[in-house]
Enzyme design. Structure first.
Site, mmCIF file in Angstrom:
data_model
loop_
_atom_site.group_PDB
_atom_site.id
_atom_site.type_symbol
_atom_site.label_atom_id
_atom_site.label_comp_id
_atom_site.label_asym_id
_atom_site.label_seq_id
_atom_site.Cartn_x
_atom_site.Cartn_y
_atom_site.Cartn_z
ATOM 1 N N ILE A 181 0.829 -1.206 0.000
ATOM 2 C CA ILE A 181 0.000 0.000 0.000
ATOM 3 C C ILE A 181 0.863 1.257 0.000
ATOM 4 C CG2 ILE A 181 -1.657 1.339 1.365
ATOM 5 C CD1 ILE A 181 -2.902 -1.308 2.257
ATOM 6 N N HIS A 441 3.881 -13.691 -30.210
ATOM 7 C CA HIS A 441 4.880 -12.621 -30.320
ATOM 8 C C HIS A 441 4.230 -11.419 -31.002
ATOM 9 C CE1 HIS A 441 8.700 -10.610 -31.062
ATOM 10 N NE2 HIS A 441 8.256 -10.372 -32.293
#
Length: 458
Positions: A181, A441
């Site tokens: 956080i 790819h």
């Protein structure tokens, strides 16, 4: 006089609301109780607003980098923080409205707003209403932990909830806590224009990760101008005019940091202290988490606990999985267990960290003889093409069986690409299975088969 239901669900978070829907669809009468805002942490103070802010911060960062891509925008990049916050607020509000519409459409569900407390194992009070049921489900979530540090009660401070109410970007934000956080808010506000210092008591950031991940994350944040103070062994607070003096006592650098705002990001605590659990006989551990078995049942047979309050996960996806386990076991005759799921999570700095299963250190500690495949993101074509080549990707496998033990992708799209590893682990696939896969790819994921085939003893 009490009102009788087949089930009471306390907390309209990421487990409670869908469970109310499933029970209602099954023909059961359900009381769904929420004391504040529908949606719980995720919708109101967690995923929805923070990732919206992260997206705005990323847009600002990329705008500043426009020239790297041959794009001219002219002038200095500015931040209209009122609009940034309004965008986050709207997305949260829209989610709450959608949840309310869903709940209102549940044929057998009654929504109660108010604080629920047990009066007896089968009886719950909500304001002037007394509700009774043979089955009760807890989904009460958690809140920011306020640490017992010298001076903390004598200075103004922010938590992950209250920082979302700021009207302007802080001049200097001091983040106490170098974990998930704290790092997300630190980078976010740095990109909004604040000076940021992150103070961590431990020797490195995100201490649960392998050291190389901690080091790489530190490099990423420091490259953006964030000051990192680790080894802060004596954190303390004192007011100095309108500012807050944070004592750190690190081995290097100034022993004190002066900030305009302080964010406490040192952990969470469950919202179980005011539920009257003693009246129901429900057991908790020393930290207040409700104790549950593998099927999320408490020590009281007709009471279950889901989500953050049970200490078995601290994420939206684990809370939702708790719902799935409880619902399928109860309604579908399944026998699902919380211990069957593979730990997975992400750190939403930029670039993000996607993590699944064990890290290298954990795998070694557990007794595995391991092999590791690794590639820097500078050798991932997709990352280079996007000019986002910070970080690396890593696969940890058992050297004897070839079974995949875990993986980490710190890099662009790492939070998405890691699911290829997770899905294979769920099916108990091996590194050879992954190495033989043919990925598309150009993507980040295409390098997973490559590193699976290049793994070496570690």
């Amino acid at each position: 006089m009490s009102r009788r239901f087949d089930a009471i669900v306390i907390g309209a978070g990421q487990a409670g609301t869908p469970l109310a829907g499933r029970l209602s669809d099954a023909g059961m009468s359900v009381a769904l109780v929420e004391r504040h805002l529908l949606g719980g942490t995720c919708v109101n103070t967690g995923c929805k607003p923070t990732k919206t802010l992260v997206a705005s911060a990323y847009a600002a960062h990329m705008a500043r980098r426009a020239a790297d891509f041959g794009v001219t925008i002219g002038g200095e990049v500015g931040i209209d923080f009122a609009k940034v916050r309004a965008r986050a607020d709207k997305i949260s509000a829209d989610s709450r409205a959608s949840l309310r519409s869903w709940i209102d459409g549940m044929a057998h569900c009654t929504l109660f707003f108010g604080h629920a407390t047990f009066e007896a194992p089968h009886r719950v009070r909500v304001g002037d209403e007394v509700l009774e049921a043979n089955r009760i489900f807890l989904n009460v979530g958690g809140r920011a932990l306020v640490p017992d540090m010298p001076g903390v009660e004598e200075v103004p401070f922010l938590t992950n909830s209250t920082i979302l109410k700021l009207d302007a970007v802080p001049r200097h934000l001091v983040v106490v806590g170098g974990s998930y956080i704290g790092l997300e808010f630190g980078q976010m506000f740095r990109r909004f224009g604040a000076e940021v210092t992150i103070v961590e008591k431990g020797p490195r950031l995100i201490g649960r990760e392998d050291p190389e991940i901690s080091d790489a994350v530190r490099d990423i944040l420091e490259a953006e101008g964030i000051a990192i103070r680790t080894g802060a062994e004596c954190i303390r607070f004192a007011a100095q005019g309108q500012d807050v003096l944070v004592g750190v006592d690190c081995h290097e650098g100034s022993p004190e940091v002066l900030g305009s705002h302080v964010l406490l990001a040192v952990g969470r605590t469950p919202n179980t202290d005011d539920l009257g659990l003693d009246a129901a006989g429900v057991a908790t551990d020393t930290r207040g988490y409700v104790q549950v078995d593998d099927r999320l049942r408490t020590n009281v047979a007709h009471i279950w606990a889901m989500g953050d309050c049970n200490g078995r996960g601290a994420f939206t996806h684990t809370a939702y999985n708790d719902f799935e386990i409880v619902a399928e076991n109860l309604l579908d005759g399944a026998d699902r267990k919380v211990t069957d799921r593979i730990p997975a999570y992400a750190l939403y700095i930029d670039p993000p960290l996607g993590r699944v299963g064990m890290g290298e250190a954990e795998a070694k500690k557990s007794g595995h003889r391991i092999e590791v495949g690794k590639r820097p993101m500078t050798r991932v074509g997709r990352a280079v093409e996007k000019a986002e080549s910070l970080g690396f990707m890593k696969l940890v496998t058992d050297a004897d069986s070839g079974r995949i033990l875990g993986g980490a992708i710190l890099g662009t799209s790492g939070d998405e690409a890691i699911h290829g590893v997770l899905d294979l682990m769920v099916k108990q696939g091996t590194a050879t299975d992954l190495a033989h896969a043919v990925h598309i790819h150009p993507t980040v994921s295409e390098l997973l088969p490559t590193i699976a085939g290049e793994r070496k003893p570690a």
